[in-house]
Design a protein around this motif. Sequence first.
Motif, PDB file in Angstrom:
ATOM      1  N   ARG A 148      -3.936  -3.087 -10.812  1.00 57.50           N
ATOM      2  CA  ARG A 148      -4.987  -1.874 -11.188  1.00 57.50           C
ATOM      3  C   ARG A 148      -6.345  -2.490 -11.342  1.00 57.50           C
ATOM      4  O   ARG A 148      -7.345  -1.814 -12.126  1.00 57.50           O
ATOM      5  CB  ARG A 148      -4.573  -1.095 -12.450  1.00 57.50           C
ATOM      6  CG  ARG A 148      -3.178  -0.753 -12.178  1.00 57.50           C
ATOM      7  CD  ARG A 148      -3.169   0.377 -11.003  1.00 57.50           C
ATOM      8  NE  ARG A 148      -1.866   1.138 -10.861  1.00 57.50           N
ATOM      9  CZ  ARG A 148      -1.227   0.919  -9.915  1.00 57.50           C
ATOM     10  NH1 ARG A 148      -1.500  -0.046  -8.975  1.00 57.50           N
ATOM     11  NH2 ARG A 148      -0.017   1.455  -9.701  1.00 57.50           N
ATOM     12  N   GLY A 149      -6.851  -3.560 -10.922  1.00 56.69           N
ATOM     13  CA  GLY A 149      -7.881  -4.313 -11.266  1.00 56.69           C
ATOM     14  C   GLY A 149      -8.568  -4.725 -12.623  1.00 56.69           C
ATOM     15  O   GLY A 149      -9.820  -5.019 -12.843  1.00 56.69           O
ATOM     16  N   GLY A 186      -9.176 -11.745   3.793  1.00 53.41           N
ATOM     17  CA  GLY A 186      -9.777 -12.353   2.531  1.00 53.41           C
ATOM     18  C   GLY A 186      -9.731 -11.813   1.271  1.00 53.41           C
ATOM     19  O   GLY A 186      -9.785 -12.377  -0.023  1.00 53.41           O
ATOM     20  N   GLY A 187      -8.867 -10.844   1.303  1.00 54.25           N
ATOM     21  CA  GLY A 187      -8.122  -9.944  -0.085  1.00 54.25           C
ATOM     22  C   GLY A 187      -7.036 -10.551  -0.382  1.00 54.25           C
ATOM     23  O   GLY A 187      -6.377 -11.238   0.341  1.00 54.25           O
ATOM     24  N   ARG A 188      -6.331  -9.968  -1.311  1.00 59.49           N
ATOM     25  CA  ARG A 188      -4.973 -10.133  -1.876  1.00 59.49           C
ATOM     26  C   ARG A 188      -4.179  -8.700  -1.905  1.00 59.49           C
ATOM     27  O   ARG A 188      -4.738  -7.808  -1.861  1.00 59.49           O
ATOM     28  CB  ARG A 188      -5.051 -10.610  -3.256  1.00 59.49           C
ATOM     29  CG  ARG A 188      -5.599 -12.160  -3.387  1.00 59.49           C
ATOM     30  CD  ARG A 188      -5.338 -12.627  -4.824  1.00 59.49           C
ATOM     31  NE  ARG A 188      -6.104 -11.574  -5.989  1.00 59.49           N
ATOM     32  CZ  ARG A 188      -5.661 -11.070  -6.662  1.00 59.49           C
ATOM     33  NH1 ARG A 188      -4.232 -11.125  -7.157  1.00 59.49           N
ATOM     34  NH2 ARG A 188      -6.461 -10.469  -7.782  1.00 59.49           N
ATOM     35  N   LEU A 189      -3.059  -8.911  -1.805  1.00 50.22           N
ATOM     36  CA  LEU A 189      -2.261  -7.629  -1.850  1.00 50.22           C
ATOM     37  C   LEU A 189      -2.458  -6.816  -2.928  1.00 50.22           C
ATOM     38  O   LEU A 189      -2.516  -5.717  -2.929  1.00 50.22           O
ATOM     39  CB  LEU A 189      -0.631  -8.146  -1.696  1.00 50.22           C
ATOM     40  CG  LEU A 189       0.347  -6.760  -1.700  1.00 50.22           C
ATOM     41  CD1 LEU A 189       1.435  -7.011  -0.902  1.00 50.22           C
ATOM     42  CD2 LEU A 189       0.598  -6.322  -3.147  1.00 50.22           C
ATOM     43  N   ALA A 190      -2.499  -7.449  -4.197  1.00 52.92           N
ATOM     44  CA  ALA A 190      -2.830  -6.784  -5.336  1.00 52.92           C
ATOM     45  C   ALA A 190      -4.280  -5.925  -5.396  1.00 52.92           C
ATOM     46  O   ALA A 190      -4.109  -4.812  -5.927  1.00 52.92           O
ATOM     47  CB  ALA A 190      -3.196  -7.908  -6.550  1.00 52.92           C
ATOM     48  N   ASP A 191      -5.099  -6.615  -4.641  1.00 58.93           N
ATOM     49  CA  ASP A 191      -6.474  -5.721  -4.402  1.00 58.93           C
ATOM     50  C   ASP A 191      -6.277  -4.234  -3.675  1.00 58.93           C
ATOM     51  O   ASP A 191      -6.818  -3.462  -4.047  1.00 58.93           O
ATOM     52  CB  ASP A 191      -7.731  -6.538  -3.604  1.00 58.93           C
ATOM     53  CG  ASP A 191      -7.868  -7.848  -4.246  1.00 58.93           C
ATOM     54  OD1 ASP A 191      -7.649  -7.846  -5.479  1.00 58.93           O
ATOM     55  OD2 ASP A 191      -7.922  -8.857  -3.561  1.00 58.93           O
ATOM     56  N   ARG A 192      -5.283  -4.207  -2.863  1.00 59.72           N
ATOM     57  CA  ARG A 192      -4.965  -2.972  -2.196  1.00 59.72           C
ATOM     58  C   ARG A 192      -4.134  -2.054  -2.867  1.00 59.72           C
ATOM     59  O   ARG A 192      -3.955  -1.009  -2.622  1.00 59.72           O
ATOM     60  CB  ARG A 192      -4.068  -3.519  -0.867  1.00 59.72           C
ATOM     61  CG  ARG A 192      -4.684  -4.597   0.096  1.00 59.72           C
ATOM     62  CD  ARG A 192      -5.913  -3.876   0.774  1.00 59.72           C
ATOM     63  NE  ARG A 192      -6.583  -4.814   1.740  1.00 59.72           N
ATOM     64  CZ  ARG A 192      -7.578  -4.657   2.561  1.00 59.72           C
ATOM     65  NH1 ARG A 192      -8.210  -3.211   2.716  1.00 59.72           N
ATOM     66  NH2 ARG A 192      -7.923  -5.375   3.274  1.00 59.72           N
TER      67      ARG A 192
END
Length: 680
Positions: free
Chosen positions: A67-68, A549-555
């Motif tokens: 959730r950031g 460049g991102g992570r799964l958590a970011d999505r």
Amino acid sequence: MDSVMGNTETEYDVVVSGAGPVGLLLACELRLGGTGRVLVVERLPEVDETIKAGAVNTPTAVALDRRGMLPALAEVQEQALSRFRTFLREQAGGGAGAQAAPAPPPRFAGHFAGIMLSAGLFDESDPAFADVGPAAKVGLVPQAALERLLAKRAARLGVELRRNAEVTGFEASTDGVTVHIEHAAGSAPAADHRGPDRSGPQTDHRTDGAGAGPQTDHRTDGAGAGPQTDHRTDGAGSATDHRTDGAGSATDHRAGESRSETDHRTDGVGPEAVDPTNRPRPETGHPTDTPRSETVRAGWLVGCDGGRSTVRKLAGFEFDGTPPEITGHQAIVDMTGAEGLKSGWNTTETGTYAHGPVPGRILTVEFDGPPADRETPVTAEELQTSLRHVSGADVTVTKVHSATRFTDNARQAASYRAGRVLLAGDAAHVHSPFGGQGLNLGIGDAMNLGWKLAAAVRGDAPEGLLDSYTAERHPIGAWVLDWTRAQIALMRPDPHARALRKVVTDLVETVTGTTYLVRQISGVQQRYDLPGGHPLVGRSAPDLELADGGRLADRLHGGRGLLLDLADDPKLRARAEGYGDRVDVVTTGCPARPELTGLLVRPDGITAWAADGTSSGDPAHLEPTGQPGPTGPTGSTGSTGPTGPTGSTRSTGAARHPGGEPGDALADALERWFGSPVLR
């Protein structure tokens, strides 16, 4: 109806009783899931600063990362580590003002029944700890600090929070709950946010089989005893703020670099998540000088009101378990004679005590039955007597900054749902604090329930989805209760327990033993028994580093489902047509896990479907349905019936999706967790 003699009736989609971390996170998840009006009612006037849980486990850190919120948690941890270094300097005789080189956050810290675990014996290559991501480096987050972060997030998401108020009664029916709230003097009345016709928001109070709660109170004697962590000492302490959670100022410290295109705040509330329903943020009126009553109409009521839950008692939930046999104290104090105390956990002939890991923190455990009086504030004399008795040291407690009593009362609600009334956190289960499981267990409840209840409010929840909350979370809670009971058995000061303790200590002093205990304490072994044969199904999704460049958590910051197409497969993407309002589809790659071709992740981060490249690449053939994976250490959820979401016996018949065919595991998983597709 309009206000009459101090009583008002307003409509809410969900009323949450209790604004601790569990209630606040649940409210945030509901708003993130599109729930219109969410009201949280809290008895206390402000965040409770009483010393409670001092850390979060891996599933909690991972959930909040999704959730950031990870940057904000890392900041709180650094403040906690600063206090820990101060304690170490004092123990070494350097004094509070001495300087010490910064130390990195520990990979883990823990004990089992007061038997300390050695970091040198922990096998970090254990596959259970793979793919956790940067959340693995965060753990030292005290409960009060987490509560403040979640309160800020809830306000930004448009949650209505009423402090100095508590739920005192309710009447549940098949289409909603009438909730009675008592406001203490000094509380602020709610503003009226209804439209010109005074009708309130267009809430969906469906009759989907949710009946009223049971009429009989099936609790056993002692079931109302409070939890180990909710023993507030209102009025105790001094005017000086001696918090142990490292909370900083009220300034919003934002991250210097964004982690995604839509989330630039360190508390995880991105611009697109401020108000999912585009309603104006609620405001409250000015405080009043007299107590008042309020009646509100809600679609659902959730009790997050602690171990002595009013909601649980009034609804008549069965709450069986084992009675307490200990009295425990935990406190932050000023004292003399502390040099006679050993740091860490220590077992003596008369009980157990702990000293540290922050200056002035003490904990005692005595096997003399539960306390006779749970309500009176904990005094310096009470703490001093207990600490002297257990440690044998000539300590004198001169000041109490924060203190609490606890017991090993271990009970669990038979179900977490009774019609339109649900339970989460300590309201659903109580146990001793050993192993630091309580806060984390409640956070897991909130993450599991939030998106499911939001779907029920929206009206697109598939059959059985809300009942899967109990089916999935109850076994986890039962395991935690047994985990704490086992520790009580090892801590007893009788000859048989002490002999067994020596045997367990020998096992702990091995790589295998320590690694096993760390797996359990950290929570990485938790798994839901969901349909699907892939080893990832039912587990927390790996925090994959993606080719973009991102992570799964970011999505997952937006709280929606996620379908990862890792093989640029148009057939896979076609399965998600009609779910655009509930599931995000991302086509990218994962260089570190080239065998994975697709992943369906629920809003709570649990893997619902996974595929690899061992077959033709057609999603219809990548994984058979109806084959539950192996039971995890926290227990199997079993099946909720032939049509329940967690059941492995669901009969899906022919595929109900374009391009689908009988046995299409991905199409089945989408419908099981997100309902039917909306095709145009």
